[in-house]
Design a protein around this motif. Structure first.
Motif, PDB file in Angstrom:
ATOM      1  N   GLY A 136       5.469  -4.149 -15.685  1.00  0.00           N
ATOM      2  CA  GLY A 136       6.393  -5.262 -15.921  1.00  0.00           C
ATOM      3  C   GLY A 136       6.886  -5.959 -14.666  1.00  0.00           C
ATOM      4  N   LYS A 137       6.390  -5.493 -13.504  1.00  0.00           N
ATOM      5  CA  LYS A 137       6.832  -6.107 -12.237  1.00  0.00           C
ATOM      6  C   LYS A 137       5.706  -6.938 -11.637  1.00  0.00           C
ATOM      7  CE  LYS A 137      10.844  -3.955 -10.930  1.00  0.00           C
ATOM      8  NZ  LYS A 137      11.929  -4.525 -10.149  1.00  0.00           N
ATOM      9  N   PRO A 138       6.056  -7.910 -10.783  1.00  0.00           N
ATOM     10  CA  PRO A 138       4.985  -8.662 -10.105  1.00  0.00           C
ATOM     11  C   PRO A 138       4.316  -7.817  -9.021  1.00  0.00           C
ATOM     12  CG  PRO A 138       7.159  -9.433  -9.406  1.00  0.00           C
ATOM     13  CD  PRO A 138       7.395  -8.380 -10.459  1.00  0.00           C
ATOM     14  N   CYS A 139       3.165  -8.268  -8.534  1.00  0.00           N
ATOM     15  CA  CYS A 139       2.467  -7.544  -7.460  1.00  0.00           C
ATOM     16  C   CYS A 139       3.333  -7.531  -6.199  1.00  0.00           C
ATOM     17  CB  CYS A 139       1.154  -8.235  -7.097  1.00  0.00           C
ATOM     18  SG  CYS A 139      -0.094  -8.151  -8.361  1.00  0.00           S
ATOM     19  N   PRO A 140       3.457  -6.381  -5.541  1.00  0.00           N
ATOM     20  CA  PRO A 140       4.244  -6.343  -4.296  1.00  0.00           C
ATOM     21  C   PRO A 140       3.514  -6.950  -3.099  1.00  0.00           C
ATOM     22  CG  PRO A 140       3.522  -4.128  -4.908  1.00  0.00           C
ATOM     23  CD  PRO A 140       3.023  -5.041  -5.965  1.00  0.00           C
ATOM     24  N   VAL A 141       2.223  -7.236  -3.269  1.00  0.00           N
ATOM     25  CA  VAL A 141       1.454  -7.861  -2.189  1.00  0.00           C
ATOM     26  C   VAL A 141       1.174  -9.320  -2.576  1.00  0.00           C
ATOM     27  CG1 VAL A 141      -0.721  -7.815  -0.905  1.00  0.00           C
ATOM     28  CG2 VAL A 141       0.428  -5.657  -1.498  1.00  0.00           C
ATOM     29  N   VAL A 142       1.497 -10.203  -1.661  1.00  0.00           N
ATOM     30  CA  VAL A 142       1.310 -11.631  -1.939  1.00  0.00           C
ATOM     31  C   VAL A 142       0.466 -12.258  -0.833  1.00  0.00           C
ATOM     32  CG1 VAL A 142       2.478 -13.856  -2.276  1.00  0.00           C
ATOM     33  CG2 VAL A 142       3.551 -11.756  -3.106  1.00  0.00           C
ATOM     34  N   ALA A 143      -0.582 -12.950  -1.244  1.00  0.00           N
ATOM     35  CA  ALA A 143      -1.364 -13.724  -0.283  1.00  0.00           C
ATOM     36  C   ALA A 143      -0.780 -15.128  -0.276  1.00  0.00           C
ATOM     37  CB  ALA A 143      -2.828 -13.758  -0.702  1.00  0.00           C
ATOM     38  N   CYS A 144      -0.605 -15.674   0.911  1.00  0.00           N
ATOM     39  CA  CYS A 144       0.067 -16.966   1.005  1.00  0.00           C
ATOM     40  C   CYS A 144      -0.797 -17.924   1.815  1.00  0.00           C
ATOM     41  CB  CYS A 144       1.421 -16.744   1.667  1.00  0.00           C
ATOM     42  SG  CYS A 144       2.336 -18.232   1.958  1.00  0.00           S
ATOM     43  N   GLY A 145      -1.141 -19.026   1.208  1.00  0.00           N
ATOM     44  CA  GLY A 145      -1.930 -20.031   1.916  1.00  0.00           C
ATOM     45  C   GLY A 145      -1.045 -21.193   2.312  1.00  0.00           C
ATOM     46  N   LEU A 171      -7.375  -9.585  -9.956  1.00  0.00           N
ATOM     47  CA  LEU A 171      -6.771  -9.966  -8.675  1.00  0.00           C
ATOM     48  C   LEU A 171      -5.632  -8.994  -8.350  1.00  0.00           C
ATOM     49  CD1 LEU A 171      -7.349 -12.337  -6.735  1.00  0.00           C
ATOM     50  CD2 LEU A 171      -5.417 -13.504  -7.740  1.00  0.00           C
ATOM     51  N   PRO A 172      -5.774  -8.219  -7.276  1.00  0.00           N
ATOM     52  CA  PRO A 172      -4.777  -7.185  -7.009  1.00  0.00           C
ATOM     53  C   PRO A 172      -3.544  -7.691  -6.256  1.00  0.00           C
ATOM     54  CG  PRO A 172      -6.532  -7.060  -5.409  1.00  0.00           C
ATOM     55  CD  PRO A 172      -6.860  -8.229  -6.302  1.00  0.00           C
ATOM     56  N   PHE A 173      -3.465  -9.003  -6.090  1.00  0.00           N
ATOM     57  CA  PHE A 173      -2.287  -9.552  -5.400  1.00  0.00           C
ATOM     58  C   PHE A 173      -1.887 -10.850  -6.079  1.00  0.00           C
ATOM     59  CE2 PHE A 173      -6.184 -10.700  -3.072  1.00  0.00           C
ATOM     60  CZ  PHE A 173      -6.165 -12.084  -3.177  1.00  0.00           C
ATOM     61  N   ASP A 174      -0.643 -11.253  -5.851  1.00  0.00           N
ATOM     62  CA  ASP A 174      -0.226 -12.583  -6.292  1.00  0.00           C
ATOM     63  C   ASP A 174      -0.549 -13.547  -5.162  1.00  0.00           C
ATOM     64  OD1 ASP A 174       0.726 -11.904  -8.766  1.00  0.00           O
ATOM     65  OD2 ASP A 174       2.770 -11.521  -8.068  1.00  0.00           O
ATOM     66  N   LYS A 198      11.729 -17.665   1.193  1.00  0.00           N
ATOM     67  CA  LYS A 198      12.153 -17.159  -0.125  1.00  0.00           C
ATOM     68  C   LYS A 198      11.354 -15.921  -0.494  1.00  0.00           C
ATOM     69  CE  LYS A 198      12.225 -21.143  -2.482  1.00  0.00           C
ATOM     70  NZ  LYS A 198      11.626 -21.892  -3.532  1.00  0.00           N
ATOM     71  N   LEU A 199      10.066 -15.990  -0.212  1.00  0.00           N
ATOM     72  CA  LEU A 199       9.159 -14.890  -0.546  1.00  0.00           C
ATOM     73  C   LEU A 199       9.518 -13.630   0.253  1.00  0.00           C
ATOM     74  CD1 LEU A 199       6.796 -15.116  -2.492  1.00  0.00           C
ATOM     75  CD2 LEU A 199       5.307 -15.620  -0.554  1.00  0.00           C
ATOM     76  N   VAL A 200       9.832 -13.844   1.515  1.00  0.00           N
ATOM     77  CA  VAL A 200      10.177 -12.729   2.400  1.00  0.00           C
ATOM     78  C   VAL A 200      11.403 -11.988   1.875  1.00  0.00           C
ATOM     79  CG1 VAL A 200      11.136 -12.258   4.701  1.00  0.00           C
ATOM     80  CG2 VAL A 200       9.099 -13.665   4.477  1.00  0.00           C
ATOM     81  N   GLU A 201      12.321 -12.740   1.281  1.00  0.00           N
ATOM     82  CA  GLU A 201      13.566 -12.128   0.801  1.00  0.00           C
ATOM     83  C   GLU A 201      13.468 -11.645  -0.640  1.00  0.00           C
ATOM     84  OE1 GLU A 201      16.450 -15.105   1.739  1.00  0.00           O
ATOM     85  OE2 GLU A 201      16.213 -14.777   3.900  1.00  0.00           O
ATOM     86  N   ASP A 202      12.346 -11.890  -1.284  1.00  0.00           N
ATOM     87  CA  ASP A 202      12.160 -11.476  -2.684  1.00  0.00           C
ATOM     88  C   ASP A 202      12.098  -9.947  -2.750  1.00  0.00           C
ATOM     89  OD1 ASP A 202      11.059 -10.750  -5.165  1.00  0.00           O
ATOM     90  OD2 ASP A 202       9.971 -12.644  -5.333  1.00  0.00           O
ATOM     91  N   PRO A 203      12.998  -9.318  -3.491  1.00  0.00           N
ATOM     92  CA  PRO A 203      13.040  -7.842  -3.496  1.00  0.00           C
ATOM     93  C   PRO A 203      11.782  -7.190  -4.056  1.00  0.00           C
ATOM     94  CG  PRO A 203      14.597  -8.778  -5.098  1.00  0.00           C
ATOM     95  CD  PRO A 203      14.052  -9.924  -4.298  1.00  0.00           C
ATOM     96  N   ASP A 204      10.980  -7.940  -4.802  1.00  0.00           N
ATOM     97  CA  ASP A 204       9.762  -7.357  -5.366  1.00  0.00           C
ATOM     98  C   ASP A 204       8.574  -7.415  -4.407  1.00  0.00           C
ATOM     99  OD1 ASP A 204      10.775  -6.605  -7.866  1.00  0.00           O
ATOM    100  OD2 ASP A 204      10.663  -8.687  -8.565  1.00  0.00           O
ATOM    101  N   VAL A 205       8.724  -8.125  -3.289  1.00  0.00           N
ATOM    102  CA  VAL A 205       7.582  -8.320  -2.383  1.00  0.00           C
ATOM    103  C   VAL A 205       7.667  -7.377  -1.176  1.00  0.00           C
ATOM    104  CG1 VAL A 205       6.344 -10.008  -0.972  1.00  0.00           C
ATOM    105  CG2 VAL A 205       7.414 -10.733  -3.103  1.00  0.00           C
ATOM    106  N   LEU A 206       6.538  -6.710  -0.902  1.00  0.00           N
ATOM    107  CA  LEU A 206       6.475  -5.771   0.230  1.00  0.00           C
ATOM    108  C   LEU A 206       5.700  -6.333   1.415  1.00  0.00           C
ATOM    109  CD1 LEU A 206       5.500  -2.250  -1.199  1.00  0.00           C
ATOM    110  CD2 LEU A 206       7.643  -2.905  -0.081  1.00  0.00           C
ATOM    111  N   ARG A 207       4.558  -6.961   1.113  1.00  0.00           N
ATOM    112  CA  ARG A 207       3.648  -7.456   2.145  1.00  0.00           C
ATOM    113  C   ARG A 207       3.229  -8.884   1.806  1.00  0.00           C
ATOM    114  NH1 ARG A 207       5.374  -3.681   4.102  1.00  0.00           N
ATOM    115  NH2 ARG A 207       4.440  -1.669   4.599  1.00  0.00           N
ATOM    116  N   ILE A 208       3.237  -9.738   2.827  1.00  0.00           N
ATOM    117  CA  ILE A 208       2.765 -11.115   2.638  1.00  0.00           C
ATOM    118  C   ILE A 208       1.667 -11.365   3.667  1.00  0.00           C
ATOM    119  CG2 ILE A 208       3.403 -13.562   2.564  1.00  0.00           C
ATOM    120  CD1 ILE A 208       6.349 -12.573   2.189  1.00  0.00           C
ATOM    121  N   ILE A 209       0.496 -11.731   3.183  1.00  0.00           N
ATOM    122  CA  ILE A 209      -0.624 -11.999   4.087  1.00  0.00           C
ATOM    123  C   ILE A 209      -0.813 -13.517   4.102  1.00  0.00           C
ATOM    124  CG2 ILE A 209      -2.995 -11.320   4.659  1.00  0.00           C
ATOM    125  CD1 ILE A 209      -1.138  -8.947   3.870  1.00  0.00           C
ATOM    126  N   VAL A 210      -0.650 -14.107   5.272  1.00  0.00           N
ATOM    127  CA  VAL A 210      -0.670 -15.571   5.353  1.00  0.00           C
ATOM    128  C   VAL A 210      -1.953 -16.082   5.998  1.00  0.00           C
ATOM    129  CG1 VAL A 210       0.596 -17.628   6.117  1.00  0.00           C
ATOM    130  CG2 VAL A 210       1.856 -15.527   5.619  1.00  0.00           C
TER     131      VAL A 210
END
Ligand SMILES: Nc1ncnc2c1ncn2[C@@H]1O[C@H](COP(=O)(O)OP(=O)(O)OP(=O)(O)O)[C@@H](O)[C@H]1O
Ligand SMILES: [Mg+2]
Length: 256
Positions: free
Chosen positions: A51-60, A79-82, A95-107
């Motif tokens: 029920g939670k979003p992926c903790p890993v987010v790819a950011c373009g 897709l194993p990431f958002d 905003k993404l950095v401060e999102d409590p559900d997000v652990l890693r952001i790959i830009v």
């Protein structure tokens, strides 16, 4: 506890996702390929809770949207990431950095940063002005680890890599690693090209990831097929192609 001490605790305990960003002025060195596959491996290792979003987010931030195109081809359930495409809008990454559900952001960043052609060569910030420059400044400010892909033998990627380090990363004290990518291990049997690339880094005191990413046709075909390394078929070549990204992802975890 004094109010000052209390606020220090608040700041340090506040959630902050780690931001790993691929930078390189020169197009084609492998930013998008590396970003997508690192995100895939990290995503596989950090599956979402029910029920939670992926903790890993790819950011373009890439306006060409190569990451968007790639990710849109991978079936959602595989897709194993958002992923988020900021298209240069300032504030989204924060905003993404401060999102409590997000652990890693790959830009993934665009190949051509908005460099001010009139900036003096020793200017601290050559990014210039305009929306693309603002977006890049935000990414730089939030980056915990910068990764700069360079390709052995392809000397056209070397000067721009140096520029990226000297003009963008070092003046801001951003921790970075060079990533030797697209290394043709099949023809470079003696590892002379690889060694030359590593020596190039050493001469400049640029730390590099110990694992080089080898050249595999599979990687080049993956975007069109909507694949990331974790979906490659089981074969010896696929295992080797995937291994490089597992090692890189592991190395990154040790650095952030
Ligand atoms: N390790 C690799 N093995 C095989 N092909 C690779 C590898 N790395 C990158 N490529 C290929 O090289 C080309 C350029 O890579 P990519 O698009 O990732 O570069 P980029 O830095 O994102 O470029 P741009 O700045 O234009 O966005 C692509 O066709 C990609 O498939
Ligand atoms: Mg790209």
């Amino acid at each position: 506890m004094s109010p000052l001490q209390q606020s220090a605790v608040d700041v340090t305990s506040r959630h902050r996702a780690k931001v790993i960003t691929f930078f390189q002025q020169k197009g084609g060195a492998g930013k998008s390929t590396d970003a997508i596959n690192v995100a895939a491996v990290m995503g596989e290792n950090n599956p979402p809770e029910p029920g939670k979003p992926c903790p890993v987010v790819a950011c373009g931030v890439d306006v060409q949207g190569s990451m968007e195109e790639w990710a849109s081809k991978v079936p959602e359930e595989r897709l194993p990431f958002d992923y988020v495409i900021t298209k240069g809008r300032v504030g989204e990454l924060r905003k993404l950095v401060e999102d409590p559900d997000v652990l890693r952001i790959i830009v993934d960043t665009p190949g051509f940063a908005d460099i001010d052609p009139n900036a003096p060569i020793d200017a601290e910030d050559p990014l210039g002005f305009g929306p693309a420059a603002e977006a890049m400044r935000e990414v730089l400010e939030l980056t915990d680890l910068a990764l700069v892909p360079i390709v052995p033998v392809e000397t056209l990627t070397h000067k721009p890599a140096e520029f990226t380090v000297e003009r963008l990363l070092r003046p801001r004290n951003i921790p970075f690693r060079m990533v030797i990518n697209n290394w043709d291990s099949g023809t470079d049997r003696t590892r002379a090209d690889l060694k030359e690339m590593q020596d190039w880094c050493r001469e400049r005191e640029y730390p590099f990831m110990s694992q080089a990413i080898r050249r595999y046709k599979m990687h080049a075909q993956a975007p069109a097929k909507g694949l990331t390394v974790i979906q490659y078929p089981e074969s010896g070549t696929a295992l080797r192609a995937r291994e490089d990204f597992y090692k890189i992802a592991l190395g990154i975890e040790g650095l952030i």
